[in-house]
Design a protein around this motif. Sequence first.
Motif, mmCIF file in Angstrom:
data_model
loop_
_atom_site.group_PDB
_atom_site.id
_atom_site.type_symbol
_atom_site.label_atom_id
_atom_site.label_comp_id
_atom_site.label_asym_id
_atom_site.label_seq_id
_atom_site.Cartn_x
_atom_site.Cartn_y
_atom_site.Cartn_z
ATOM 1 N N VAL A 108 0.860 -1.193 0.000
ATOM 2 C CA VAL A 108 0.000 0.000 0.000
ATOM 3 C C VAL A 108 0.891 1.237 0.000
ATOM 4 C CG1 VAL A 108 -1.854 1.226 1.174
ATOM 5 C CG2 VAL A 108 -1.721 -1.276 1.353
ATOM 6 N N VAL A 109 0.919 1.949 -1.130
ATOM 7 C CA VAL A 109 1.701 3.182 -1.237
ATOM 8 C C VAL A 109 0.770 4.349 -0.888
ATOM 9 C CG1 VAL A 109 3.123 4.636 -2.718
ATOM 10 C CG2 VAL A 109 3.141 2.139 -3.016
ATOM 11 N N LYS A 110 1.082 5.009 0.193
ATOM 12 C CA LYS A 110 0.188 6.041 0.722
ATOM 13 C C LYS A 110 0.259 7.342 -0.077
ATOM 14 C CE LYS A 110 -1.149 3.724 4.434
ATOM 15 N NZ LYS A 110 -2.545 3.383 4.717
ATOM 16 N N GLY A 111 -0.916 7.818 -0.454
ATOM 17 C CA GLY A 111 -1.031 9.145 -1.070
ATOM 18 C C GLY A 111 -0.102 9.366 -2.239
ATOM 19 N N SER A 112 0.067 8.383 -3.107
ATOM 20 C CA SER A 112 1.012 8.527 -4.214
ATOM 21 C C SER A 112 0.550 9.596 -5.191
ATOM 22 C CB SER A 112 1.174 7.193 -4.942
ATOM 23 O OG SER A 112 -0.047 6.793 -5.506
ATOM 24 N N ALA A 113 1.505 10.324 -5.724
ATOM 25 C CA ALA A 113 1.188 11.412 -6.644
ATOM 26 C C ALA A 113 0.683 10.880 -7.982
ATOM 27 C CB ALA A 113 2.431 12.267 -6.869
ATOM 28 N N SER A 114 0.896 9.594 -8.261
ATOM 29 C CA SER A 114 0.531 9.039 -9.562
ATOM 30 C C SER A 114 -0.970 9.012 -9.783
ATOM 31 C CB SER A 114 1.098 7.622 -9.711
ATOM 32 O OG SER A 114 0.488 6.752 -8.781
ATOM 33 N N ASN A 115 -1.758 8.999 -8.693
ATOM 34 C CA ASN A 115 -3.214 8.981 -8.891
ATOM 35 C C ASN A 115 -3.909 10.015 -8.010
ATOM 36 O OD1 ASN A 115 -2.820 7.750 -6.466
ATOM 37 N ND2 ASN A 115 -3.817 5.821 -6.986
ATOM 38 N N GLY A 116 -3.342 11.210 -7.994
ATOM 39 C CA GLY A 116 -4.010 12.338 -7.355
ATOM 40 C C GLY A 116 -4.044 12.307 -5.850
ATOM 41 N N GLY A 117 -3.102 11.649 -5.211
ATOM 42 C CA GLY A 117 -3.019 11.653 -3.752
ATOM 43 C C GLY A 117 -3.722 10.515 -3.057
ATOM 44 N N THR A 118 -4.391 9.631 -3.790
ATOM 45 C CA THR A 118 -5.018 8.465 -3.168
ATOM 46 C C THR A 118 -4.001 7.326 -3.068
ATOM 47 O OG1 THR A 118 -5.823 7.679 -5.293
ATOM 48 C CG2 THR A 118 -7.296 9.084 -4.028
ATOM 49 N N ASP A 119 -4.363 6.285 -2.307
ATOM 50 C CA ASP A 119 -3.437 5.168 -2.102
ATOM 51 C C ASP A 119 -3.403 4.238 -3.310
ATOM 52 O OD1 ASP A 119 -3.130 6.221 0.389
ATOM 53 O OD2 ASP A 119 -4.296 4.687 1.438
ATOM 54 N N ASP A 120 -2.206 3.734 -3.604
ATOM 55 C CA ASP A 120 -2.039 2.659 -4.589
ATOM 56 C C ASP A 120 -1.927 1.342 -3.818
ATOM 57 O OD1 ASP A 120 -1.740 3.360 -7.504
ATOM 58 O OD2 ASP A 120 -0.441 4.887 -6.608
ATOM 59 N N VAL A 121 -2.759 0.366 -4.175
ATOM 60 C CA VAL A 121 -2.770 -0.921 -3.456
ATOM 61 C C VAL A 121 -2.675 -2.065 -4.460
ATOM 62 C CG1 VAL A 121 -4.017 -2.407 -1.850
ATOM 63 C CG2 VAL A 121 -4.252 0.079 -1.670
ATOM 64 N N VAL A 122 -1.713 -2.958 -4.244
ATOM 65 C CA VAL A 122 -1.608 -4.200 -5.024
ATOM 66 C C VAL A 122 -1.429 -5.344 -4.029
ATOM 67 C CG1 VAL A 122 -0.721 -3.240 -7.175
ATOM 68 C CG2 VAL A 122 0.870 -3.807 -5.332
ATOM 69 N N SER A 123 -1.942 -6.532 -4.364
ATOM 70 C CA SER A 123 -1.848 -7.661 -3.435
ATOM 71 C C SER A 123 -1.741 -8.963 -4.211
ATOM 72 C CB SER A 123 -3.065 -7.717 -2.503
ATOM 73 O OG SER A 123 -4.253 -7.935 -3.245
ATOM 74 N N THR A 124 -1.325 -10.014 -3.510
ATOM 75 C CA THR A 124 -1.215 -11.350 -4.100
ATOM 76 C C THR A 124 -1.342 -12.391 -2.989
ATOM 77 O OG1 THR A 124 0.134 -12.753 -5.554
ATOM 78 C CG2 THR A 124 1.303 -11.539 -3.871
ATOM 79 N N PRO A 125 -1.910 -13.564 -3.287
ATOM 80 C CA PRO A 125 -2.033 -14.610 -2.254
ATOM 81 C C PRO A 125 -0.668 -15.146 -1.832
ATOM 82 C CG PRO A 125 -3.508 -15.031 -4.113
ATOM 83 C CD PRO A 125 -2.577 -13.941 -4.543
#
Length: 208
Positions: A108-125
């Motif tokens: 979880v990348v907090k407040g990333s500038a890449s998408n307007g300050g919202t979090d970027d979240v990626v996951s895997t089992p």
Amino acid sequence: MKILRLLIAGLLVTIYSVFSLSNANAGQLSAAGATISWDDSTFYEPSACTGYNFNYTASNKVLLADIEITNRFNDKIGSTIFFGPNSGRVSVQVCTGKDLTGTKVALVVKGSASNGGTDDVVSTPITFLSRSATPTVTPAPTVTVTAKPSPAPTVTITATPAPAATVYVTNPADQNLSALVASQKSQIASLSAKLKKICSAKPKPKGC
């Protein structure tokens, strides 16, 4: 020139093969300038509270990022943070008593500038390996029994690989012999009783 190109191509294939083998058990996630990686083969079920290592890199676009481990209910069972720009290793602690079904790891990348300050979240089992699983023997033990002569008083057993499974051998001839000995003992006891009775008569018979 053609030979040189073939040599370069062969070298690239070798490097790629070595890289692929070295990362056979590796997991990896990337989002918004941050990357984490880990070795799946080291993730055994927690004993008390166990730490699980993650390597990370973060560009100057990353201010703060979380590594979270959750279960099927989306309960957070372990987490840690890292800051950018930086790289290094962090540990996520998971304790016993947690439900480990349906577990997954998330970056979880907090407040990333890449998408307007919202979090970027990626996951895997991910899967926590059992500490009590019995390892599989490969190849499986094989047992060869050779009997000479037949029926065999002598039995030779060869087992591979070692140690092999325990083998019990019962010779049917042994059971027949045991029954014969018991029968002979019974007959001898019966004859001894009859002889004793005959010899107790008076006058004693000749030969007693």
